[in-house]
Design an enzyme around this catalytic site. Structure first.
Site, mmCIF file in Angstrom:
data_model
loop_
_atom_site.group_PDB
_atom_site.id
_atom_site.type_symbol
_atom_site.label_atom_id
_atom_site.label_comp_id
_atom_site.label_asym_id
_atom_site.label_seq_id
_atom_site.Cartn_x
_atom_site.Cartn_y
_atom_site.Cartn_z
ATOM 1 N N ASP A 13 0.825 -1.200 0.000
ATOM 2 C CA ASP A 13 0.000 0.000 0.000
ATOM 3 C C ASP A 13 0.867 1.261 0.000
ATOM 4 O OD1 ASP A 13 -2.306 1.489 0.085
ATOM 5 O OD2 ASP A 13 -2.528 1.375 2.260
ATOM 6 N N HIS A 30 2.648 3.235 -8.957
ATOM 7 C CA HIS A 30 2.538 1.788 -9.182
ATOM 8 C C HIS A 30 3.805 1.249 -9.852
ATOM 9 C CE1 HIS A 30 -1.522 1.935 -7.829
ATOM 10 N NE2 HIS A 30 -2.010 2.543 -8.900
ATOM 11 N N LEU A 125 10.534 -21.387 -2.532
ATOM 12 C CA LEU A 125 9.537 -20.424 -2.081
ATOM 13 C C LEU A 125 8.339 -20.507 -3.004
ATOM 14 C CD1 LEU A 125 8.753 -17.781 -0.380
ATOM 15 C CD2 LEU A 125 9.682 -16.508 -2.327
#
Length: 243
Positions: A13, A30, A125
């Site tokens: 955020d 962004h 991962l």
């Protein structure tokens, strides 16, 4: 030596505020967040985390201006295309959570399918990208799936519901990190976050780096996770599937 959190989730955020502070367009914020995302994957691998989930685009984000939504879709495709081979070499398995809305461009879907196929056998991962994701929608879908499979009401348990989620093997979140100093979940992985340790950082997402990831993990290690037991210092037996 502390055991790393098994599953870390990120609510990325602050892109818009980062751009506003610099007199830029929201889409510039962004774009600037790409480096933070790539670095967070590397930081997770370095920390020994097994599962990393990032909130890239919510079901509510479709309400944003069309130009911003289109940019975010192109950005997701570019980030995946530019980094998937490096992630594959690192042993990262890539998966996408959500991706149900017909408005997602076909070229984005193709890039996702290609990345998932390329990395499907990796085990260092598991990187789950939540794109077109909503926690409430996930729960509603799981409930519909249970009904569709004819499971009697008296046989529906927490394990049953977990088994009907989109990714039943996705473990409960140990550590959930949100940047930009906002203190809310925003409908993100409501089922898996039931007992997550929540860490809220003041840093805006484009400025997030490996040291912030390590800071969040250090804060996690300072917590005592009792899970309702006044004496339990260690991890509990998992409730949801895959934990």
């Amino acid at each position: 030596m502390h055991t790393p959190p098994r599953h870390v989730a990120l609510i990325m955020d602050g892109n818009g505020r980062w751009a506003e502070q610099r007199g830029c367009e929201r889409v510039d914020g962004h774009a600037a967040g790409e480096d933070a995302f790539v670095e967070s994957v590397r930081a997770a691998v370095d920390a020994g985390v097994s599962w990393l989930t990032s909130f890239a685009f919510s079901t509510e984000n479709w309400r944003r201006p069309r130009s911003e939504v289109d940019f975010l879709m192109r950005l997701n495709r570019r980030v995946l295309r530019d980094n998937v081979h490096a992630w594959n070499e690192m042993g990262v398995r890539v998966r996408y959570l959500g991706v149900a809305d017909a408005r997602i461009p076909e070229c984005v879907r193709e890039e996702i399918a290609s990345a998932e196929e390329l990395t499907r056998d990796n085990g260092t991962l598991t990187l789950t990208v939540a794109l077109d994701h909503g926690g409430r929608r996930d729960l509603a879908r799981a409930a519909r799936s249970i009904v569709a499979h004819g499971v009697p009401a008296d046989q529906v348990t927490e394990e049953t519901l977990a088994g009907h989620m989109q990714f039943p093997d996705l473990p409960d979140i140990d550590l959930l990190v949100r940047t930009s100093a906002e203190h809310r979940l925003s409908n993100f992985m409501l089922w898996q976050a039931a007992y997550a340790e929540l860490v809220f950082l003041d840093v805006l997402w484009p400025d997030f780096r490996a040291e912030h990831f390590r800071q969040a993990v250090e804060l996690y290690h300072r917590r005592r996770r009792r899970f309702g037991d006044v004496t339990r210092p260690a991890e509990p037996a998992a409730v949801s599937a895959g934990a």
